[in-house]
Design an enzyme around this catalytic site. Structure first.
Site, PDB file in Angstrom:
ATOM      1  N   LYS A  11       0.822  -1.206   0.000  1.00 51.70           N
ATOM      2  CA  LYS A  11       0.000   0.000   0.000  1.00 51.70           C
ATOM      3  C   LYS A  11       0.868   1.274   0.000  1.00 51.70           C
ATOM      4  O   LYS A  11       2.080   1.215   0.258  1.00 51.70           O
ATOM      5  CB  LYS A  11      -0.944  -0.044   1.221  1.00 51.70           C
ATOM      6  CG  LYS A  11      -1.934  -1.226   1.174  1.00 51.70           C
ATOM      7  CD  LYS A  11      -2.941  -1.170   2.322  1.00 51.70           C
ATOM      8  CE  LYS A  11      -3.916  -2.330   2.268  1.00 51.70           C
ATOM      9  NZ  LYS A  11      -4.989  -2.215   3.290  1.00 51.70           N
ATOM     10  N   TYR A  51     -12.236  -2.700  -3.615  1.00 51.05           N
ATOM     11  CA  TYR A  51     -12.742  -2.854  -2.244  1.00 51.05           C
ATOM     12  C   TYR A  51     -14.276  -2.777  -2.180  1.00 51.05           C
ATOM     13  O   TYR A  51     -14.830  -2.476  -1.126  1.00 51.05           O
ATOM     14  CB  TYR A  51     -12.112  -1.794  -1.349  1.00 51.05           C
ATOM     15  CG  TYR A  51     -10.725  -2.163  -0.840  1.00 51.05           C
ATOM     16  CD1 TYR A  51     -10.510  -3.328  -0.093  1.00 51.05           C
ATOM     17  CD2 TYR A  51      -9.625  -1.347  -1.073  1.00 51.05           C
ATOM     18  CE1 TYR A  51      -9.248  -3.676   0.381  1.00 51.05           C
ATOM     19  CE2 TYR A  51      -8.351  -1.682  -0.598  1.00 51.05           C
ATOM     20  CZ  TYR A  51      -8.176  -2.845   0.127  1.00 51.05           C
ATOM     21  OH  TYR A  51      -6.927  -3.185   0.611  1.00 51.05           O
ATOM     22  N   PHE A  59     -15.483   2.965   7.043  1.00 49.64           N
ATOM     23  CA  PHE A  59     -14.102   3.330   6.691  1.00 49.64           C
ATOM     24  C   PHE A  59     -13.867   3.341   5.181  1.00 49.64           C
ATOM     25  O   PHE A  59     -12.757   3.616   4.735  1.00 49.64           O
ATOM     26  CB  PHE A  59     -13.101   2.373   7.363  1.00 49.64           C
ATOM     27  CG  PHE A  59     -13.310   0.916   7.025  1.00 49.64           C
ATOM     28  CD1 PHE A  59     -12.833   0.367   5.846  1.00 49.64           C
ATOM     29  CD2 PHE A  59     -13.985   0.072   7.901  1.00 49.64           C
ATOM     30  CE1 PHE A  59     -13.023  -0.965   5.532  1.00 49.64           C
ATOM     31  CE2 PHE A  59     -14.189  -1.267   7.594  1.00 49.64           C
ATOM     32  CZ  PHE A  59     -13.703  -1.780   6.405  1.00 49.64           C
ATOM     33  N   ARG A  87      -1.617 -14.582   4.310  1.00 52.21           N
ATOM     34  CA  ARG A  87      -2.427 -13.959   5.364  1.00 52.21           C
ATOM     35  C   ARG A  87      -1.676 -14.030   6.707  1.00 52.21           C
ATOM     36  O   ARG A  87      -1.729 -13.103   7.510  1.00 52.21           O
ATOM     37  CB  ARG A  87      -3.795 -14.644   5.489  1.00 52.21           C
ATOM     38  CG  ARG A  87      -4.708 -14.480   4.289  1.00 52.21           C
ATOM     39  CD  ARG A  87      -5.189 -13.078   4.047  1.00 52.21           C
ATOM     40  NE  ARG A  87      -5.866 -12.497   5.185  1.00 52.21           N
ATOM     41  CZ  ARG A  87      -6.624 -11.394   5.146  1.00 52.21           C
ATOM     42  NH1 ARG A  87      -6.807 -10.747   3.983  1.00 52.21           N
ATOM     43  NH2 ARG A  87      -7.189 -10.919   6.216  1.00 52.21           N
ATOM     44  N   THR A  93      -5.438  -7.643  10.614  1.00 57.90           N
ATOM     45  CA  THR A  93      -5.783  -6.367   9.964  1.00 57.90           C
ATOM     46  C   THR A  93      -5.393  -5.183  10.843  1.00 57.90           C
ATOM     47  O   THR A  93      -4.861  -4.181  10.363  1.00 57.90           O
ATOM     48  CB  THR A  93      -7.301  -6.332   9.672  1.00 57.90           C
ATOM     49  OG1 THR A  93      -7.653  -7.504   8.935  1.00 57.90           O
ATOM     50  CG2 THR A  93      -7.700  -5.087   8.900  1.00 57.90           C
ATOM     51  N   ARG A 104       2.440  -6.480   9.111  1.00 64.85           N
ATOM     52  CA  ARG A 104       1.666  -5.401   9.729  1.00 64.85           C
ATOM     53  C   ARG A 104       2.213  -5.020  11.097  1.00 64.85           C
ATOM     54  O   ARG A 104       2.204  -3.840  11.461  1.00 64.85           O
ATOM     55  CB  ARG A 104       0.193  -5.787   9.769  1.00 64.85           C
ATOM     56  CG  ARG A 104      -0.445  -5.661   8.381  1.00 64.85           C
ATOM     57  CD  ARG A 104      -1.742  -6.360   8.262  1.00 64.85           C
ATOM     58  NE  ARG A 104      -2.460  -6.006   7.023  1.00 64.85           N
ATOM     59  CZ  ARG A 104      -3.561  -6.620   6.611  1.00 64.85           C
ATOM     60  NH1 ARG A 104      -4.069  -7.618   7.319  1.00 64.85           N
ATOM     61  NH2 ARG A 104      -4.156  -6.252   5.499  1.00 64.85           N
ATOM     62  N   ASN A 114      -2.326  -0.095   6.756  1.00 64.85           N
ATOM     63  CA  ASN A 114      -1.744  -1.314   7.319  1.00 64.85           C
ATOM     64  C   ASN A 114      -0.847  -2.059   6.336  1.00 64.85           C
ATOM     65  O   ASN A 114      -0.722  -3.280   6.382  1.00 64.85           O
ATOM     66  CB  ASN A 114      -2.840  -2.211   7.896  1.00 64.85           C
ATOM     67  CG  ASN A 114      -3.844  -2.646   6.861  1.00 64.85           C
ATOM     68  OD1 ASN A 114      -3.755  -2.263   5.708  1.00 64.85           O
ATOM     69  ND2 ASN A 114      -4.789  -3.461   7.270  1.00 64.85           N
ATOM     70  N   HIS A 117      -2.062  -5.717   1.380  1.00 69.72           N
ATOM     71  CA  HIS A 117      -3.287  -6.486   1.164  1.00 69.72           C
ATOM     72  C   HIS A 117      -2.913  -7.889   0.732  1.00 69.72           C
ATOM     73  O   HIS A 117      -1.958  -8.076  -0.018  1.00 69.72           O
ATOM     74  CB  HIS A 117      -4.141  -5.846   0.058  1.00 69.72           C
ATOM     75  CG  HIS A 117      -5.184  -6.778  -0.502  1.00 69.72           C
ATOM     76  ND1 HIS A 117      -6.431  -6.892   0.067  1.00 69.72           N
ATOM     77  CD2 HIS A 117      -5.145  -7.678  -1.532  1.00 69.72           C
ATOM     78  CE1 HIS A 117      -7.126  -7.815  -0.608  1.00 69.72           C
ATOM     79  NE2 HIS A 117      -6.372  -8.300  -1.578  1.00 69.72           N
ATOM     80  N   GLU A 128      -8.794 -11.129  -8.218  1.00 75.14           N
ATOM     81  CA  GLU A 128      -7.891  -9.993  -7.995  1.00 75.14           C
ATOM     82  C   GLU A 128      -6.663 -10.066  -8.912  1.00 75.14           C
ATOM     83  O   GLU A 128      -6.222  -9.036  -9.448  1.00 75.14           O
ATOM     84  CB  GLU A 128      -7.477  -9.946  -6.525  1.00 75.14           C
ATOM     85  CG  GLU A 128      -8.652  -9.556  -5.622  1.00 75.14           C
ATOM     86  CD  GLU A 128      -8.367  -9.706  -4.129  1.00 75.14           C
ATOM     87  OE1 GLU A 128      -9.290  -9.439  -3.346  1.00 75.14           O
ATOM     88  OE2 GLU A 128      -7.236 -10.089  -3.746  1.00 75.14           O
TER      89      GLU A 128
END
Ligand code: UDP
Ligand code: MG
Length: 140
Positions: A11, A51, A59, A87, A93, A104, A114, A117, A128
């Site tokens: 990100k 998203y 949010f 993950r 998260t 993270r 964070n 993704h 995706e």
């Protein structure tokens, strides 16, 4: 366990702080192979589509703004059980709940910013990856 592919985004909080390589080091240390990668500026429409599942969440607006606030690095990762494994490498998260050594925990600024993704299931991984890469760009 089968070899899988998962989709990852580093990100804008990562690119802004010049942490792309540091995050990639954690990915590779976990045994995941980066088989496609490009740095892109995404549009508001692309962020909203990506998203869309969170469209009604409070949010959502902030999330979209943060995803278009600077370059991101989109990636495809390959490895044994890559979807679940990534993950785990990401951590929770909310970075305050993430385990030590996870992306993270080590790098995230907040629950919103964070750092990365990762797809949450085989179906979303397929969708995706196809949103961001054509077949010729995946070099396993
Ligand atoms: N997010 C947020 N506030 C929340 C929950 C999520 O800002 O209370 C953001 C955060 O950047 C997260 C993204 O929305 O990564 C997508 O949320 P999701 O629940 O899918 O988390 P993830 O799959 O990224 O762990
Ligand atoms: Mg998610």
């Amino acid at each position: 366990m089968a070899i899988e592919r998962t989709f990852s985004i580093l990100k804008p909080d990562v690119t802004r702080r010049n942490l792309t390589g540091a995050v990639n080091a954690l990915i590779e240390k976990a045994g995941l192979r980066i088989i496609a990668q490009k740095r892109v500026l995404i549009t508001k429409g692309q962020a909203e589509t990506f998203y869309a599942v969170h469209r009604e969440r409070p949010f959502f607006g902030e999330l979209v703004e943060s995803m278009i606030s600077g370059p991101v690095v989109v990636q495809v990762l390959e490895g044994e059980g890559a979807i679940q494994k990534y993950r785990e490498v990401l951590g929770a998260t909310d970075p305050s709940k993430a385990d030590p050594g996870t992306i993270r925990k080590e790098f995230a600024l907040s629950i919103g910013e964070n750092s990365a993704h990762g797809s949450d299931a085989p179906e979303t991984a397929t969708i995706e990856i196809a949103q961001w890469f054509s077949g010729n760009e995946l070099v396993g």
